[in-house]
Enzyme design. Structure first.
Site, PDB file in Angstrom:
ATOM      1  N   HIS A   1       0.844  -1.195   0.000  1.00 27.68           N
ATOM      2  CA  HIS A   1       0.000   0.000   0.000  1.00 27.68           C
ATOM      3  C   HIS A   1       0.876   1.241   0.000  1.00 27.68           C
ATOM      4  O   HIS A   1       1.933   1.255   0.636  1.00 27.68           O
ATOM      5  CB  HIS A   1      -0.931   0.020   1.229  1.00 27.68           C
ATOM      6  CG  HIS A   1      -2.093   0.932   1.036  1.00 27.68           C
ATOM      7  ND1 HIS A   1      -2.044   2.275   1.316  1.00 27.68           N
ATOM      8  CD2 HIS A   1      -3.335   0.693   0.544  1.00 27.68           C
ATOM      9  CE1 HIS A   1      -3.198   2.824   1.012  1.00 27.68           C
ATOM     10  NE2 HIS A   1      -4.003   1.891   0.531  1.00 27.68           N
TER      11      HIS A   1
ATOM     12  N   GLU B   1      -7.857  -5.544  -0.117  1.00 31.30           N
ATOM     13  CA  GLU B   1      -8.409  -6.379  -1.190  1.00 31.30           C
ATOM     14  C   GLU B   1      -8.335  -7.875  -0.899  1.00 31.30           C
ATOM     15  O   GLU B   1      -9.139  -8.647  -1.417  1.00 31.30           O
ATOM     16  CB  GLU B   1      -7.697  -6.081  -2.521  1.00 31.30           C
ATOM     17  CG  GLU B   1      -7.605  -4.623  -2.893  1.00 31.30           C
ATOM     18  CD  GLU B   1      -8.940  -4.021  -3.297  1.00 31.30           C
ATOM     19  OE1 GLU B   1      -9.981  -4.624  -3.007  1.00 31.30           O
ATOM     20  OE2 GLU B   1      -8.920  -2.940  -3.884  1.00 31.30           O
TER      21      GLU B   1
HETATM   22  C1  LIG Z   1      -0.795  -0.943  -4.020  1.00 30.95           C
HETATM   23  C2  LIG Z   1       0.548  -0.652  -4.677  1.00 30.95           C
HETATM   24  C3  LIG Z   1       0.314  -0.152  -6.096  1.00 30.95           C
HETATM   25  C4  LIG Z   1       1.241   0.457  -3.883  1.00 30.95           C
HETATM   26  O1  LIG Z   1       2.440   0.659  -4.491  1.00 30.95           O
HETATM   27  P1  LIG Z   1       3.466   1.838  -4.145  1.00 30.95           P
HETATM   28  O2  LIG Z   1       3.373   2.277  -2.758  1.00 30.95           O
HETATM   29  O3  LIG Z   1       3.337   2.851  -5.191  1.00 30.95           O
HETATM   30  O4  LIG Z   1       4.828   1.079  -4.240  1.00 30.95           O
HETATM   31  P2  LIG Z   1       5.558   0.644  -5.552  1.00 30.95           P
HETATM   32  O5  LIG Z   1       4.601   0.225  -6.609  1.00 30.95           O
HETATM   33  O6  LIG Z   1       6.534   1.723  -5.893  1.00 30.95           O
HETATM   34  O7  LIG Z   1       6.310  -0.618  -5.016  1.00 30.95           O
HETATM   35  C5  LIG Z   1       7.500  -0.527  -4.239  1.00 30.95           C
HETATM   36  C6  LIG Z   1       8.245  -1.829  -4.388  1.00 30.95           C
HETATM   37  O8  LIG Z   1       7.572  -2.825  -3.615  1.00 30.95           O
HETATM   38  C7  LIG Z   1       7.227  -3.929  -4.456  1.00 30.95           C
HETATM   39  N1  LIG Z   1       5.839  -4.298  -4.236  1.00 30.95           N
HETATM   40  C8  LIG Z   1       4.829  -3.488  -3.852  1.00 30.95           C
HETATM   41  N2  LIG Z   1       3.696  -4.186  -3.768  1.00 30.95           N
HETATM   42  C9  LIG Z   1       4.005  -5.449  -4.112  1.00 30.95           C
HETATM   43  C10 LIG Z   1       3.251  -6.616  -4.229  1.00 30.95           C
HETATM   44  N3  LIG Z   1       1.934  -6.617  -3.991  1.00 30.95           N
HETATM   45  N4  LIG Z   1       3.864  -7.751  -4.612  1.00 30.95           N
HETATM   46  C11 LIG Z   1       5.178  -7.751  -4.872  1.00 30.95           C
HETATM   47  N5  LIG Z   1       5.954  -6.677  -4.778  1.00 30.95           N
HETATM   48  C12 LIG Z   1       5.367  -5.531  -4.406  1.00 30.95           C
HETATM   49  C13 LIG Z   1       7.310  -3.436  -5.885  1.00 30.95           C
HETATM   50  O9  LIG Z   1       7.729  -4.476  -6.714  1.00 30.95           O
HETATM   51  C14 LIG Z   1       8.260  -2.303  -5.843  1.00 30.95           C
HETATM   52  O10 LIG Z   1       9.505  -2.741  -6.210  1.00 30.95           O
HETATM   53  P3  LIG Z   1      10.103  -2.265  -7.647  1.00 30.95           P
HETATM   54  O11 LIG Z   1      10.373  -0.802  -7.445  1.00 30.95           O
HETATM   55  O12 LIG Z   1      11.299  -3.109  -7.801  1.00 30.95           O
HETATM   56  O13 LIG Z   1       9.038  -2.525  -8.661  1.00 30.95           O
HETATM   57  C15 LIG Z   1       1.420  -1.921  -4.701  1.00 30.95           C
HETATM   58  O14 LIG Z   1       1.710  -2.335  -3.401  1.00 30.95           O
HETATM   59  C16 LIG Z   1       0.782  -3.054  -5.511  1.00 30.95           C
HETATM   60  O15 LIG Z   1       0.983  -3.105  -6.726  1.00 30.95           O
HETATM   61  N6  LIG Z   1       0.028  -3.977  -4.842  1.00 30.95           N
HETATM   62  C17 LIG Z   1      -0.663  -5.038  -5.554  1.00 30.95           C
HETATM   63  C18 LIG Z   1      -2.006  -4.545  -6.084  1.00 30.95           C
HETATM   64  C19 LIG Z   1      -3.026  -4.352  -4.992  1.00 30.95           C
HETATM   65  O16 LIG Z   1      -3.164  -5.147  -4.086  1.00 30.95           O
HETATM   66  N7  LIG Z   1      -3.756  -3.240  -5.121  1.00 30.95           N
HETATM   67  C20 LIG Z   1      -4.808  -2.875  -4.185  1.00 30.95           C
HETATM   68  C21 LIG Z   1      -4.377  -1.704  -3.361  1.00 30.95           C
HETATM   69  S1  LIG Z   1      -5.506  -1.351  -2.044  1.00 30.95           S
END
Ligand SMILES: CC(C)(COP(=O)(O)OP(=O)(O)OC[C@H]1O[C@@H](n2cnc3c(N)ncnc32)[C@H](O)[C@@H]1OP(=O)(O)O)[C@@H](O)C(=O)NCCC(=O)NCCS
Length: 395
Positions: A277, A339
């Site tokens: 998140h 989720e």
């Molecule tokens: C929700 C989300 C987009 C938030 O992302 P964020 O805070 O912007 O963080 P980032 O996307 O920059 O991710 C940071 C790192 O953690 C890793 N990471 C984050 N969530 C991850 C996950 N669910 N599974 C695996 N790795 C994850 C990413 O790979 C990233 O590494 P990278 O820079 O090498 O790609 C992200 O955690 C995600 O994609 N989750 C899965 C989708 C999901 O459950 N969405 C519902 C949200 S309520």
């Protein structure tokens, strides 16, 4: 490619109208873009506040209509106000025959796309105009009317039938569940859905709420602003995650396969849906609340879901530690988000997985509506800057 994106002395570095050099935050991470009285996400403390109340307490004890009233008026209703508000939502939620026919034509498309198109078509058919230059109350009434239609839109799209009239004295949550399952739901199932819908009604300046506010800030009609929110919610990183969570549980199939499956996914660069998140750095309180609901439901998935959750957390923690050590950075923990347990809870009450995103939409639409109203009442056009990375013309 011009490589000078971080150098403030370059002429293609953005600056504000007053000449101040702007800073760049990818994904607007850490940027404050508006004030709101509607909700507050405390990412460090793992708390969610809805208009001055703990969201978990509301979700466990109140109805959608009470919390909707709270967001709308800034306080919980008394009995008479609640009665009037429920009647208003119920009556606005009745879809006229010509609109039912309009919505029926969209059946067969991916459900959330169809929902988005239906809502947009209804707003257009009702002749909703840009709110700018009109009394705010007119636009706020239009918002309420569109939001109240959500259960009926999902029902018509899913069943192809006109929504049942009245459905006894059912409130928003019961009408929604009854509509998509086609049968009168049990009290426990209504409570489970109501808890979910309240937990997801509003959540700070998340991507779809931001999109709604951006569209509203241009003076666009409220249908366009809500439609912007729906489009933004549809992505797998936002509201599209719970369906894939069930796909994950299907693929893992038995607890002893969880570890190998999770490692293979991460090795292949696939993100685990339902984890991570942007704001929470500790447990997402909504997820913990829904886990308690799932435990009470005690459905056939519960043991597999618990093992899968723990396995994902363990493997993600391992990966994050390795990564932090390699990069010399602090460990960024990845926790379960709302989720994951949403998927288990909604499946148990009989909502088909292809409707999970529409169900999320039926709740978050209330939050978008209130944010759009807030934007309308104190508007400033959103217009951020970008860093130009192309070549500059020769002078
Ligand atoms: C929700 C989300 C987009 C938030 O992302 P964020 O805070 O912007 O963080 P980032 O996307 O920059 O991710 C940071 C790192 O953690 C890793 N990471 C984050 N969530 C991850 C996950 N669910 N599974 C695996 N790795 C994850 C990413 O790979 C990233 O590494 P990278 O820079 O090498 O790609 C992200 O955690 C995600 O994609 N989750 C899965 C989708 C999901 O459950 N969405 C519902 C949200 S309520």
């Amino acid at each position: 490619m011009n490589n000078n994106t971080n150098n403030p002395s370059n002429s293609n570095t953005p600056s504000t109208a007053s000449g101040t050099v702007a800073s760049f935050s990818p994904g607007l991470e850490g940027v404050v873009a508006c004030k709101t009285r509607l909700s507050h996400v405390d990412g460090a403390g793992g708390k969610l506040v809805l208009a001055g109340h703990n969201a978990i307490t509301l979700a466990e004890n109140n109805t959608i209509e009470e919390v909707w009233f709270l967001l709308h008026e800034g306080r919980l209703p008394n009995a008479a106000e609640l009665h009037a508000f429920r009647n208003r939502i119920e009556s606005l939620g009745q879809m006229p025959a010509d609109e039912i026919n309009l919505v029926k034509k969209l059946r067969g498309a991916e459900p959330l796309s169809a929902f988005r198109t239906a809502l947009s078509a209804i707003a257009n058919k009702r002749g909703y105009k840009p709110w700018l230059g009109r009394p705010a109350k007119e636009a706020i009434d239009e918002i309420m009317a569109l939001c109240a239609l959500a259960p009926a839109i999902v029902e018509v799209l899913h069943t192809g039938r006109r929504p049942r009239l009245k459905k006894d004295d059912a409130g928003y949550a019961e009408r929604y569940l009854w509509g998509v399952t086609g049968k009168k739901p049990s009290k426990d199932d209504v409570r489970a859905v109501e808890t979910y819908l309240i937990l997801t009604m509003d959540h700070g300046l998340n991507a779809s709420t931001f999109a709604s506010r951006v569209a509203a800030s241009t003076g666009a009609d409220v249908g366009a602003a809500i439609t912007s929110g729906i489009g933004t919610l549809s992505g797998p990183l936002h509201g599209g995650a719970p369906g894939p969570v069930l796909d994950m549980l299907d693929s893992i199939a038995s607890p002893d396969q969880a570890d190998a499956w999770v490692r293979a996914q991460l090795a292949g660069g696939t993100r685990l849906m339902g984890f991570g998140h942007r704001i929470y750095r500790t447990d997402d309180p909504r997820s913990m609340c829904l886990k308690r609901v799932a435990e009470r439901q005690n459905g056939p998935r519960i043991e597999l879901a618990k093992v899968t959750e723990q396995t994902c957390l363990n493997v993600l923690a391992e990966k994050q530690c390795q990564r932090a050590a390699a990069e010399g950075k602090a460990v960024r923990a990845l926790r379960v988000n709302v989720e994951f347990w949403t998927a288990v809870v909604l499946e148990h009450v009989g909502i088909p997985r292809q409707l999970f995103s529409s169900t999320f939409c039926a709740s978050r639409i209330i939050g978008w509506g209130e944010h759009i109203a807030e934007q309308i009442q104190d508007n400033k056009l959103f217009r951020p800057l970008s860093i130009y990375t192309g070549e500059m013309p020769a002078e």
